[in-house]
Design an enzyme around this catalytic site. Structure first.
Site, PDB file in Angstrom:
ATOM      1  N   HIS A  50       0.842  -1.207   0.000  1.00  0.00           N
ATOM      2  CA  HIS A  50       0.000   0.000   0.000  1.00  0.00           C
ATOM      3  C   HIS A  50       0.875   1.254   0.000  1.00  0.00           C
ATOM      4  O   HIS A  50       1.912   1.300   0.673  1.00  0.00           O
ATOM      5  CB  HIS A  50      -0.931  -0.008   1.220  1.00  0.00           C
ATOM      6  CG  HIS A  50      -2.016   1.007   1.094  1.00  0.00           C
ATOM      7  ND1 HIS A  50      -1.797   2.335   1.339  1.00  0.00           N
ATOM      8  CD2 HIS A  50      -3.312   0.903   0.716  1.00  0.00           C
ATOM      9  CE1 HIS A  50      -2.920   3.012   1.127  1.00  0.00           C
ATOM     10  NE2 HIS A  50      -3.858   2.157   0.749  1.00  0.00           N
ATOM     11  N   GLU A  52      -3.760   2.214  -7.594  1.00  0.00           N
ATOM     12  CA  GLU A  52      -4.113   3.255  -6.634  1.00  0.00           C
ATOM     13  C   GLU A  52      -3.303   4.525  -6.894  1.00  0.00           C
ATOM     14  O   GLU A  52      -2.170   4.647  -6.406  1.00  0.00           O
ATOM     15  CB  GLU A  52      -3.840   2.761  -5.213  1.00  0.00           C
ATOM     16  CG  GLU A  52      -4.685   1.562  -4.833  1.00  0.00           C
ATOM     17  CD  GLU A  52      -5.094   1.620  -3.384  1.00  0.00           C
ATOM     18  OE1 GLU A  52      -6.283   1.730  -3.127  1.00  0.00           O
ATOM     19  OE2 GLU A  52      -4.208   1.610  -2.528  1.00  0.00           O
ATOM     20  N   GLY A  92      -7.313   8.975  -0.274  1.00  0.00           N
ATOM     21  CA  GLY A  92      -7.626   9.776   0.906  1.00  0.00           C
ATOM     22  C   GLY A  92      -7.835  11.256   0.620  1.00  0.00           C
ATOM     23  O   GLY A  92      -7.898  12.061   1.547  1.00  0.00           O
ATOM     24  N   SER A 116     -10.531   7.232  -3.178  1.00  0.00           N
ATOM     25  CA  SER A 116     -11.728   8.070  -3.049  1.00  0.00           C
ATOM     26  C   SER A 116     -12.967   7.463  -3.702  1.00  0.00           C
ATOM     27  O   SER A 116     -13.784   8.184  -4.293  1.00  0.00           O
ATOM     28  CB  SER A 116     -11.464   9.479  -3.601  1.00  0.00           C
ATOM     29  OG  SER A 116     -10.415  10.091  -2.876  1.00  0.00           O
TER      30      SER A 116
HETATM   31  P1  PGA Z   1      -9.535   6.059   0.213  1.00  0.00           P
HETATM   32  O1  PGA Z   1      -8.328   5.023   0.411  1.00  0.00           O
HETATM   33  O2  PGA Z   1     -10.721   5.268  -0.256  1.00  0.00           O
HETATM   34  O3  PGA Z   1      -9.728   6.657   1.572  1.00  0.00           O
HETATM   35  O4  PGA Z   1      -9.093   7.050  -0.797  1.00  0.00           O
HETATM   36  C1  PGA Z   1      -8.064   4.057  -0.554  1.00  0.00           C
HETATM   37  C2  PGA Z   1      -6.857   3.275  -0.177  1.00  0.00           C
HETATM   38  O5  PGA Z   1      -6.036   3.735   0.620  1.00  0.00           O
HETATM   39  O6  PGA Z   1      -6.685   2.156  -0.648  1.00  0.00           O
END
Ligand code: PGA
Length: 214
Positions: free
Chosen positions: A92, A140, A146, A178
């Site tokens: 991640h 991602e 986030g 998001s």
């Molecule tokens: P988020 O996080 O949905 O809060 O953007 C996604 C992630 O960290 O995999």
């Protein structure tokens, strides 16, 4: 079949997690053949396993150790995690960014997961090459994680097609960044096999709505 992976990150303590579980158990409705994989903090995996035993839900860990076993204080090995979970998130971006997780460490974690039969959900933004088996590739983009600013679903799907040229061994492609109940279907329609959800996982009704809209 579409896949929803919920990444709880490091947000909730025991009383908050207990409330989440109680709400989830009263609100969850299963949809078709879609797959829900919950990744709470590892300390709560045994609680989730006990509480959700009768529901068609899978558990995942947010990380595992790169080491097989031994004198590595604080580490949770793949072998330990395997008793509670079927899946593991590896690589991640928050771990790469804040915990200096290297590609070598990520490779070792994939190897350890493979040795124990944990299914790997590998998080990546840019093309990288790894050995070993992967269940899913989660594309991602940093700009979307986030931030509340998701990447356009068609742009993302073009990028994940490109990633698949270097990471060829993943069976499924997920989008993360998001995602919410309003935009999740855009990613399904664009061609993704599912999504990885962070912040919205903490809100039970929103998470269930994302699952239903997937
Ligand atoms: P988020 O996080 O949905 O809060 O953007 C996604 C992630 O960290 O995999």
């Amino acid at each position: 079949m579409k896949i929803l992976v919920a990444n709880f990150k490091a947000e909730l303590n025991l009383s908050q997690i207990s409330k989440w579980l109680a709400d989830f158990k009263s609100q969850f409705r299963y949809k078709g053949s879609n797959q829900l994989i919950l990744c709470p903090p590892a300390i709560y995996l045994s609680l989730f396993k006990a509480e959700l035993t009768n529901l068609p839900i899978f558990l995942g860990s947010q990380d595992i150790s790169q080491f097989e076993a031994g004198k590595f204080t604080g580490e949770l090995t793949a072998k330990m995690v395997k008793d509670y979970a079927d899946y593991v998130l590896i690589g991640h971006s928050e771990r790469r960014r804040y915990l200096a997780e290297s590609k070598e460490a990520i490779q070792s974690k994939i190897t350890q997961a493979n040795l124990q039969g944990l299914k790997v959900i590998l998080c990546v933004e840019n093309p990288e090459v790894y050995q070993g088996q992967l269940f899913a590739l989660a594309y991602e983009p940093l700009s979307a994680i986030g931030t509340g600013v998701p990447e356009d679903s068609r742009d993302s799907f073009t990028k994940v097609q490109n990633l698949k040229k270097s990471i060829t061994q993943a069976n499924f492609c997920l989008y993360g960044g998001s995602v919410n109940s309003q935009n999740v279907n855009d990613y399904s329609k664009a061609g993704f096999d599912g999504v990885l959800v962070g912040a919205k996982s903490l809100n039970v009704s929103e998470l269930i709505q994302i699952f239903l809209n997937l």
